[in-house]
Design a protein around this motif. Structure first.
Motif, PDB file in Angstrom:
ATOM      1  N   LYS A 371     -33.921  14.477 -65.724  1.00 32.33           N
ATOM      2  CA  LYS A 371     -34.792  14.432 -66.903  1.00 32.33           C
ATOM      3  C   LYS A 371     -35.594  15.726 -67.017  1.00 32.33           C
ATOM      4  O   LYS A 371     -35.808  16.242 -68.114  1.00 32.33           O
ATOM      5  N   LEU A 372     -36.025  16.240 -65.865  1.00 30.48           N
ATOM      6  CA  LEU A 372     -36.765  17.500 -65.840  1.00 30.48           C
ATOM      7  C   LEU A 372     -35.874  18.640 -66.349  1.00 30.48           C
ATOM      8  O   LEU A 372     -36.313  19.463 -67.163  1.00 30.48           O
ATOM      9  N   VAL A 376     -36.615  21.031 -69.608  1.00 29.42           N
ATOM     10  CA  VAL A 376     -36.737  22.483 -69.476  1.00 29.42           C
ATOM     11  C   VAL A 376     -35.740  23.183 -70.396  1.00 29.42           C
ATOM     12  O   VAL A 376     -36.073  24.131 -71.110  1.00 29.42           O
ATOM     13  N   LEU A 377     -34.506  22.699 -70.400  1.00 32.85           N
ATOM     14  CA  LEU A 377     -33.448  23.343 -71.188  1.00 32.85           C
ATOM     15  C   LEU A 377     -33.639  23.138 -72.690  1.00 32.85           C
ATOM     16  O   LEU A 377     -33.143  23.926 -73.498  1.00 32.85           O
ATOM     17  N   MET A 388     -42.682  17.024 -63.705  1.00 32.31           N
ATOM     18  CA  MET A 388     -42.974  17.717 -62.447  1.00 32.31           C
ATOM     19  C   MET A 388     -44.074  16.991 -61.678  1.00 32.31           C
ATOM     20  O   MET A 388     -43.945  16.727 -60.480  1.00 32.31           O
ATOM     21  N   VAL A 389     -45.153  16.665 -62.374  1.00 28.96           N
ATOM     22  CA  VAL A 389     -46.300  15.998 -61.737  1.00 28.96           C
ATOM     23  C   VAL A 389     -45.902  14.613 -61.240  1.00 28.96           C
ATOM     24  O   VAL A 389     -46.300  14.186 -60.148  1.00 28.96           O
ATOM     25  N   SER A 390     -45.071  13.909 -62.020  1.00 26.32           N
ATOM     26  CA  SER A 390     -44.656  12.561 -61.602  1.00 26.32           C
ATOM     27  C   SER A 390     -43.738  12.615 -60.377  1.00 26.32           C
ATOM     28  O   SER A 390     -43.753  11.705 -59.550  1.00 26.32           O
ATOM     29  N   ILE A 391     -42.945  13.671 -60.254  1.00 25.06           N
ATOM     30  CA  ILE A 391     -42.079  13.836 -59.076  1.00 25.06           C
ATOM     31  C   ILE A 391     -42.928  14.077 -57.836  1.00 25.06           C
ATOM     32  O   ILE A 391     -42.648  13.584 -56.752  1.00 25.06           O
ATOM     33  N   PRO A 407     -32.204  28.175 -60.374  1.00 17.63           N
ATOM     34  CA  PRO A 407     -32.135  29.012 -61.583  1.00 17.63           C
ATOM     35  C   PRO A 407     -32.681  28.328 -62.839  1.00 17.63           C
ATOM     36  O   PRO A 407     -33.012  29.010 -63.803  1.00 17.63           O
ATOM     37  N   LEU A 408     -32.791  27.007 -62.808  1.00 18.29           N
ATOM     38  CA  LEU A 408     -33.368  26.275 -63.944  1.00 18.29           C
ATOM     39  C   LEU A 408     -34.757  26.806 -64.288  1.00 18.29           C
ATOM     40  O   LEU A 408     -35.160  26.830 -65.455  1.00 18.29           O
TER      41      LEU A 408
END
Length: 485
Positions: A371-372, A376-377, A388-391, A407-408
């Motif tokens: 999902k992240l 981002v893409l 990010m914060v939830s991860i 590379p993302l």
């Protein structure tokens, strides 16, 4: 010897037998594992070789160009000492030493001005690309026979009884016949080689978009090797027969060059042809190894992302997402492939194609890392930071180091939103050194060195690999100096 001694001796013998069996079994497992990964190793070695040649091209030719320019500048200053106010060279009759220095400077200037060193090196490196490819194709064939020994039955060669009796074993006979088969195969043109592979494996290997371009590369290699680049009638006939369309049809007897764009395209196309051949034939002869092949395919794409070869990574990705390659592929592997291909497309500024690829899949029920990647893409910074914060500090696939390496994040990490989210998770700024907890495993006690901004552009490629720059650096005065000799 008492009973206990006998029992102890028996136990030792048993242990030795067990150890021998265990060692033998271990060797068997290692050999089997090596065989399963053989094609992956061969392809990786070839792709590494292509990258080595790319590096050699970008280092050696500009280096020679700069050296020539520097020498010319020094010689111009030396020659200028013997010019009058009108620019005419005055021969110092009364000064033999000065006359000798002047003549030496003029001769060296003329030599450099007429030098073909750059052209010769450029041509040699281009031919070297195909030397690497020829080694690859031989290794590929040998590996295919190793993985599927039944292929030996397709070798049709005669051997005399006297020659046969010289061999120590049947395997030695098979290896000798295979050597001759591969030798014979490599002597054929690339057009013929693909025809032979199609017949042997019953696959349409020439039906890819760049086939005619691949043929032109091979034919140009022949010109560079045998005529120094002078166009022949055969070159034109073969290229056009295979469907190649010249932007401007060359004249027979004219001379073809190379140049940086053509060189770069040649490396990428040979790499793609090797990638397609390995993964197509691998699945044909060893369908049970499809899971290993799929992981290898994903690794090939990711390796290109790490060196920022976005164009080739995108081409690999498009091919790898063909239905034939994702039909029996684990969902996790397919999604990884989609994300990595999308990363390449995004960095090529192909936004429409990136979004179109992502929209073919439902990311809502996936793990948060996917999902992240989707956020981002799609340039949805707010959503990406929330994920990010939830991860948190460590997810199923992501940990702190991932934000520095995947590379993302190459572009996203420069944004204030990303850096704020990163700080809220790890309590340190993104660009400062990370904690020891960043790295897990045997190197956990090491610290990551301070990270600088990751996106400094590479030095721009010299047009025509330095040849044009060197020629242009020689001023018009050269004609006058050369003529004075």
């Amino acid at each position: 010897m008492n009973n206990s001694d006998v029992e102890q001796a028996d136990e030792i013998k048993e242990a030795m037998v067990d150890a021998e069996m265990s060692s033998s079994f271990s060797d068997m497992l290692e050999a089997e594992n090596k065989k399963e990964n053989l094609l992956s190793i061969i392809l990786s070695d070839f792709l590494d070789g292509m990258n080595d040649l790319r590096e050699a091209i970008y280092i050696s030719i500009p280096s020679i160009g700069k050296r020539h320019s520097s020498e010319i500048e020094k010689l111009e200053k030396e020659i200028a000492k013997y010019e009058d106010s009108s620019g005419k060279i005055i021969f110092p009759v009364s000064d033999p030493h000065g006359a000798s220095k002047m003549l030496s400077a003029i001769e060296n200037y003329s030599r450099i001005a007429k030098s073909n060193a750059l052209e010769v090196l450029e041509r040699s490196l281009f031919v070297g690309l195909f030397g690497q490819y020829d080694v690859f194709i031989g290794s590929l064939l040998r590996a295919l026979y190793s993985i599927k020994p039944e292929l030996y039955k397709s070798i049709s060669r005669e051997i005399s009884l006297s020659d046969l009796l010289e061999f120590e074993s049947l395997m030695a006979v098979k290896n000798d016949l295979l050597d001759k088969e591969i030798d014979s195969f490599k002597r054929e043109s690339y057009i013929e080689q693909f025809g032979m592979l199609e017949k042997k494996f019953a696959l349409p290997l020439r039906k890819f978009e760049e086939w005619s371009e691949f043929v032109e590369l091979g034919q140009r290699r022949n010109l560079m090797t045998h005529t120094g680049g002078i166009v022949s009638e055969q070159y034109i006939i073969l290229c056009e027969r295979e469907g190649y369309q010249f932007k401007e049809r060359p004249i027979i007897g004219s001379k073809l060059g190379l140049g940086q764009p053509y060189f770069e395209r040649s490396i990428n196309l040979l790499s793609k042809v090797a990638f397609m051949l390995v993964h197509t034939l691998w699945r044909k002869i060893a369908p049970k190894q499809s899971e290993i092949a799929n992981r290898s395919m994903n690794a090939n794409i990711y390796d290109l992302l790490k060196i920022k070869n976005w164009a080739l990574a995108a081409e690999f990705g498009r091919f790898a997402l063909s239905q034939i390659f994702i039909a029996n592929c684990r969902e996790m592997d397919v999604r990884i492939r989609v994300v990595n291909t999308s990363i390449a497309l995004s960095n090529l500024k192909k936004e429409k194609e990136t979004f179109s690829l992502l929209e073919k899949f439902d990311w809502s029920a996936c793990i948060r890392e996917f999902k992240l990647a989707d956020a981002v893409l799609r340039n949805d910074s707010k959503k990406a930071c929330e994920i990010m914060v939830s991860i948190g500090k460590k997810g199923e696939l992501i940990e702190q180091l991932s934000y520095h390496q995947w590379p993302l994040f190459y572009n996203f990490c420069d944004s204030k939103e990303f850096q704020d989210a990163y700080f809220s998770i790890y309590s340190i700024p993104y660009i400062e050194k990370s904690t020891q907890a960043t790295i897990v495993g045997p190197i956990a006690t090491q610290k990551i060195p301070p990270l600088k901004k990751r996106h400094a552009k590479k030095v721009a490629a010299i047009e025509n690999l330095g040849v044009t720059d060197v020629v242009q650096s020689i001023p018009k005065r050269r004609k006058k100096i050369v003529a004075a000799i």
